[in-house]
Design an enzyme around this catalytic site. Structure first.
Site, PDB file in Angstrom:
ATOM      1  CB  CYS A 127       1.136  12.424 -23.540  1.00 39.62           C
ATOM      2  SG  CYS A 127       2.576  12.493 -22.917  1.00 39.62           S
ATOM      3  CB  CYS A 144       2.229  13.588 -19.042  1.00 35.36           C
ATOM      4  SG  CYS A 144       1.184  14.308 -19.965  1.00 35.36           S
ATOM      5  CG  HIS A 175      -2.645   2.732  -2.502  1.00 30.96           C
ATOM      6  ND1 HIS A 175      -2.350   2.829  -1.163  1.00 30.96           N
ATOM      7  CD2 HIS A 175      -3.691   2.368  -2.936  1.00 30.96           C
ATOM      8  CE1 HIS A 175      -3.670   2.086  -0.583  1.00 30.96           C
ATOM      9  NE2 HIS A 175      -4.295   1.958  -1.662  1.00 30.96           N
ATOM     10  CD  GLN A 181      -2.504  -1.232   2.637  1.00 34.30           C
ATOM     11  OE1 GLN A 181      -1.743  -1.529   3.897  1.00 34.30           O
ATOM     12  NE2 GLN A 181      -3.964  -0.560   2.909  1.00 34.30           N
ATOM     13  CG  ASP A 186       7.647   3.977   1.121  1.00 32.27           C
ATOM     14  OD1 ASP A 186       8.044   3.016   0.265  1.00 32.27           O
ATOM     15  OD2 ASP A 186       7.222   3.898   2.239  1.00 32.27           O
TER      16      ASP A 186
HETATM   17 ZN    ZN Z   1       2.596  14.766 -21.879  1.00 34.66          ZN
END
Ligand code: ZN
Length: 242
Positions: A126, A123, A115, A95, A98
């Site tokens: 994209c 991004c 997670h 979970q 880090d």
């Molecule tokens: Zn992008």
């Protein structure tokens, strides 16, 4: 007892939560006076909707990073890698965001970060992945909410944010592992967040032994074959050694 269970097991699934990272000095987000209290978490819907929330989001992320950047894997993370080298590890489901299991040496195909993880930036337009360092340098230079250099989309750490659902494929794999293992080891999770609690339950229902090493009570303590409240780094390394 733990040592015997590990010796007898052939396929172990390890499930980790905040407790294993606490032993590396990373504050549990629920701890008092933490960043959790100083900064309201930003939901994915807020992040998408306003520049102000994106700024707040990155400010909180930067504070979390500065607080934990010197933390490394501990004896618990390393003991899991030992299980892998012994050929007993089916996989690690975590979970935590880090990335400490990766740093410790757990192989990517043995690791499900349900997670996501903070070591990568994605991004949202994209899908391009950047290393955390890319965003970190831009934040340090004064950018408040960096945009993708390729397409101008919003950049965000590759984690599951509040208001965002977990990747169904990752969950499906996690349940698959749980059903195939013969020992399910919970390390430092309170098992209160769903679907976290359901994964060990699935393992137990399929005949696996269930061991919980977590300081606090968990909803599955009653069905566990063994419950340990000591620190993970104190009990696990000795139990995995031959
Ligand atoms: Zn992008």
């Amino acid at each position: 007892m733990l040592k015997q269970y590990i010796r007898e097991a052939q396929s172990i699934v390890v499930f980790t939560g905040a407790g294993i990272s606490t032993e590396s000095g990373i504050n549990d987000y629920r701890s008092q006076g933490g960043i959790w209290e100083r900064f309201q978490p930003v939901t994915i819907q807020e992040f998408m909707a306003s520049q102000n929330h994106r700024r707040l989001y990155w400010k909180r992320k930067l504070a979390l990073y500065e607080e934990s950047k010197n933390a490394g894997p501990n004896a618990g993370h390393r003991a899991i890698v030992t299980l892998e080298r012994q050929g007993k590890l089916k996989g690690v489901i975590t979970q935590n965001i880090d990335g400490l299991h990766r740093v410790a040496g757990t192989l990517p195909d043995k690791l499900l970060e349900i997670h996501g993880n903070s070591l990568e930036i994605i991004c949202l337009l994209c899908g391009e992945i950047w290393p955390w360092q890319h965003a970190y340098e831009r934040l340090k230079q004064g950018e408040e909410a960096p945009l993708c250099l390729k397409c101008g989309g919003y950049l965000k750490p590759n984690t599951v944010s509040f208001g965002q659902s977990l990747d169904p494929l990752v969950l499906e794999m996690a349940f698959g592992w749980a059903q195939e293992c013969d020992l399910f080891l919970v390390l430092g999770s309170t098992l209160v967040v769903e679907p976290a609690a359901s994964i060990p339950r699935a393992a137990k229902q399929n005949g696996a032994r269930l061991v919980i090493i977590t300081r606090s009570d968990t909803p599955l303590d009653d069905i566990a074959d063994l419950k340990i409240t000591q620190a993970i780094g104190e009990v696990l390394p000795g139990a995995v050694s031959e």
